[in-house]
Design a protein around this motif. Sequence first.
Motif, PDB file in Angstrom:
ATOM      1  N   TYR A 194       0.829  -1.205   0.000  1.00 36.08           N
ATOM      2  CA  TYR A 194       0.000   0.000   0.000  1.00 36.08           C
ATOM      3  C   TYR A 194       0.865   1.257   0.000  1.00 36.08           C
ATOM      4  N   THR A 195       0.470   2.202  -0.867  1.00 34.41           N
ATOM      5  CA  THR A 195       0.959   3.574  -0.822  1.00 34.41           C
ATOM      6  C   THR A 195      -0.265   4.464  -0.966  1.00 34.41           C
ATOM      7  N   ASP A 196      -0.035   5.775  -0.982  1.00 34.03           N
ATOM      8  CA  ASP A 196      -1.177   6.692  -1.121  1.00 34.03           C
ATOM      9  C   ASP A 196      -1.851   6.584  -2.480  1.00 34.03           C
ATOM     10  N   THR A 197      -1.149   6.061  -3.475  1.00 31.36           N
ATOM     11  CA  THR A 197      -1.714   6.031  -4.826  1.00 31.36           C
ATOM     12  C   THR A 197      -1.814   4.626  -5.418  1.00 31.36           C
ATOM     13  N   THR A 198      -1.244   3.629  -4.778  1.00 32.16           N
ATOM     14  CA  THR A 198      -1.315   2.263  -5.298  1.00 32.16           C
ATOM     15  C   THR A 198      -1.554   1.284  -4.151  1.00 32.16           C
ATOM     16  N   ALA A 199      -2.114   0.141  -4.505  1.00 32.00           N
ATOM     17  CA  ALA A 199      -2.349  -0.890  -3.490  1.00 32.00           C
ATOM     18  C   ALA A 199      -2.500  -2.236  -4.177  1.00 32.00           C
ATOM     19  N   GLU A 200      -2.202  -3.279  -3.449  1.00 30.56           N
ATOM     20  CA  GLU A 200      -2.449  -4.648  -3.917  1.00 30.56           C
ATOM     21  C   GLU A 200      -3.172  -5.384  -2.800  1.00 30.56           C
ATOM     22  N   VAL A 201      -4.338  -5.915  -3.121  1.00 25.63           N
ATOM     23  CA  VAL A 201      -5.197  -6.546  -2.124  1.00 25.63           C
ATOM     24  C   VAL A 201      -5.629  -7.917  -2.615  1.00 25.63           C
ATOM     25  N   ALA A 202      -5.448  -8.930  -1.761  1.00 22.02           N
ATOM     26  CA  ALA A 202      -5.929 -10.278  -2.057  1.00 22.02           C
ATOM     27  C   ALA A 202      -7.232 -10.500  -1.303  1.00 22.02           C
ATOM     28  N   VAL A 203      -8.244 -11.001  -2.002  1.00 21.07           N
ATOM     29  CA  VAL A 203      -9.560 -11.231  -1.408  1.00 21.07           C
ATOM     30  C   VAL A 203      -9.881 -12.717  -1.474  1.00 21.07           C
ATOM     31  N   TRP A 204     -10.037 -13.318  -0.330  1.00 18.46           N
ATOM     32  CA  TRP A 204     -10.371 -14.742  -0.228  1.00 18.46           C
ATOM     33  C   TRP A 204     -11.885 -14.886  -0.320  1.00 18.46           C
ATOM     34  N   CYS A 205     -12.354 -15.735  -1.230  1.00 17.97           N
ATOM     35  CA  CYS A 205     -13.787 -15.824  -1.509  1.00 17.97           C
ATOM     36  C   CYS A 205     -14.298 -17.260  -1.501  1.00 17.97           C
ATOM     37  N   SER A 206     -15.560 -17.366  -1.171  1.00 15.57           N
ATOM     38  CA  SER A 206     -16.311 -18.592  -1.403  1.00 15.57           C
ATOM     39  C   SER A 206     -17.280 -18.301  -2.543  1.00 15.57           C
ATOM     40  N   GLY A 207     -17.427 -19.235  -3.464  1.00 14.14           N
ATOM     41  CA  GLY A 207     -18.269 -18.982  -4.631  1.00 14.14           C
ATOM     42  C   GLY A 207     -19.353 -20.031  -4.816  1.00 14.14           C
ATOM     43  N   LEU A 208     -20.423 -19.617  -5.482  1.00 15.04           N
ATOM     44  CA  LEU A 208     -21.496 -20.517  -5.907  1.00 15.04           C
ATOM     45  C   LEU A 208     -21.615 -20.412  -7.416  1.00 15.04           C
ATOM     46  N   PHE A 209     -21.759 -21.546  -8.073  1.00 15.19           N
ATOM     47  CA  PHE A 209     -21.815 -21.517  -9.526  1.00 15.19           C
ATOM     48  C   PHE A 209     -22.550 -22.736 -10.045  1.00 15.19           C
ATOM     49  N   GLY A 210     -23.468 -22.502 -11.018  1.00 19.24           N
ATOM     50  CA  GLY A 210     -24.179 -23.605 -11.656  1.00 19.24           C
ATOM     51  C   GLY A 210     -25.608 -23.239 -11.977  1.00 19.24           C
ATOM     52  N   LEU A 211     -26.356 -24.238 -12.397  1.00 18.29           N
ATOM     53  CA  LEU A 211     -27.770 -24.065 -12.736  1.00 18.29           C
ATOM     54  C   LEU A 211     -28.620 -24.792 -11.707  1.00 18.29           C
ATOM     55  N   ALA A 212     -29.535 -24.055 -11.099  1.00 20.60           N
ATOM     56  CA  ALA A 212     -30.429 -24.636 -10.108  1.00 20.60           C
ATOM     57  C   ALA A 212     -31.737 -25.025 -10.771  1.00 20.60           C
ATOM     58  N   GLY A 213     -32.150 -26.262 -10.573  1.00 19.26           N
ATOM     59  CA  GLY A 213     -33.398 -26.760 -11.164  1.00 19.26           C
ATOM     60  C   GLY A 213     -33.361 -28.272 -11.255  1.00 19.26           C
ATOM     61  N   SER A 214     -34.540 -28.869 -11.299  1.00 23.24           N
ATOM     62  CA  SER A 214     -34.613 -30.334 -11.303  1.00 23.24           C
ATOM     63  C   SER A 214     -34.022 -30.947 -12.565  1.00 23.24           C
ATOM     64  N   GLU A 215     -33.972 -30.206 -13.675  1.00 24.93           N
ATOM     65  CA  GLU A 215     -33.451 -30.739 -14.934  1.00 24.93           C
ATOM     66  C   GLU A 215     -32.020 -30.295 -15.214  1.00 24.93           C
ATOM     67  N   SER A 216     -31.372 -29.715 -14.204  1.00 21.97           N
ATOM     68  CA  SER A 216     -30.025 -29.175 -14.407  1.00 21.97           C
ATOM     69  C   SER A 216     -28.989 -30.276 -14.556  1.00 21.97           C
ATOM     70  N   LEU A 217     -28.120 -30.102 -15.530  1.00 20.41           N
ATOM     71  CA  LEU A 217     -27.005 -31.021 -15.710  1.00 20.41           C
ATOM     72  C   LEU A 217     -25.729 -30.489 -15.046  1.00 20.41           C
ATOM     73  N   THR A 218     -25.771 -29.238 -14.603  1.00 21.26           N
ATOM     74  CA  THR A 218     -24.650 -28.617 -13.885  1.00 21.26           C
ATOM     75  C   THR A 218     -25.185 -28.007 -12.591  1.00 21.26           C
ATOM     76  N   PRO A 219     -25.435 -28.826 -11.573  1.00 21.76           N
ATOM     77  CA  PRO A 219     -25.994 -28.312 -10.318  1.00 21.76           C
ATOM     78  C   PRO A 219     -25.071 -27.296  -9.660  1.00 21.76           C
ATOM     79  N   VAL A 220     -25.674 -26.458  -8.839  1.00 22.21           N
ATOM     80  CA  VAL A 220     -24.922 -25.401  -8.164  1.00 22.21           C
ATOM     81  C   VAL A 220     -23.918 -26.025  -7.189  1.00 22.21           C
ATOM     82  N   ARG A 221     -22.663 -25.616  -7.318  1.00 19.10           N
ATOM     83  CA  ARG A 221     -21.599 -26.113  -6.465  1.00 19.10           C
ATOM     84  C   ARG A 221     -20.861 -24.945  -5.822  1.00 19.10           C
ATOM     85  N   SER A 222     -20.229 -25.255  -4.718  1.00 18.01           N
ATOM     86  CA  SER A 222     -19.436 -24.235  -4.038  1.00 18.01           C
ATOM     87  C   SER A 222     -17.968 -24.365  -4.438  1.00 18.01           C
ATOM     88  N   SER A 223     -17.247 -23.275  -4.329  1.00 11.49           N
ATOM     89  CA  SER A 223     -15.817 -23.259  -4.655  1.00 11.49           C
ATOM     90  C   SER A 223     -15.122 -22.249  -3.756  1.00 11.49           C
TER      91      SER A 223
END
Length: 278
Positions: A194-223
């Motif tokens: 960090y400086t007054d004009t620049t910074a580098e920040v790492a953000v740790w995340c949990s994600g959800l991704f996919g298609l929700a529905g009874s006919e889904s071939l790619t169900p929602v998963r966490s990452s």
Amino acid sequence: MSYGGDGYDDERGRGVPSQTRTRLPEQDGFTDRRPAASPGRSVVTIVGIVLILIAAIVFANRADDSSGGGNNGASGDDGRPGANPTAPSGEQPVDGFTNGIPSGYPQTAQGAESAATNYAVALGGEGMFNAQQRELIVTTISASDHTADLLQAFNADYSPAFNERVGIDADGNAPDGLTFVSRATPIGSYLTTYTDTTAEVAVWCSGLFGLAGSESLTPVRSSWFTITFSLVWEDGDWKVTGTTQTEGPTPVPGDNRASGADEIAEAVEEYGGFTYAR
């Protein structure tokens, strides 16, 4: 001749050492002949102990501050900035929104962390799968000199072919009866530089991704993943000049029962996201 001034001669004329005399304490009116303890010396000892305790407390508090707790990125023992707590810091939240994305961050280390965290949410949402919305998102969060390069890179990642593999159309729409889910939830942030004009920040995340529905071939998963942002101060706000993404850190999965597709779809529609500001 005797061995001591208090000796005496026995009947054979040989000197005998004098006997040791033991003084017994007097029963009445006995007085201890040891000098009494000096009051001044006792006071000095007590004051010294108190000062040592105070110095130990002050040293312990300074050690806690240097570990990175609320220190806006102070260096730890290894020379790297320390991790900051996510508890409220008293800083005012962002002033408003630009194209639906929080904006107006302060020119501080906490402001840079808040910007990176909210940008992680924007880049992890469903809008990135639509060309027009993607351009709006990237233009909003990026530095002017880096917008074209960032947009080109994201367009290559979110190609029509990728949408097809996911199960959505070129505009990011899910088939009838299904709900497309793409969401990033920040767990914490780490200020790398960090400086007054620049910074580098790492953000740790949990994600959800996919298609929700009874006919889904790619169900929602966490990452789990970490996005690292390079930021620059431009026109009164923090803007992105570059991003990288890595997998993890990933915790051990729990014993929770997986919810059904309808329950996931309903939850995604009912529970909105958050604005992150420390």
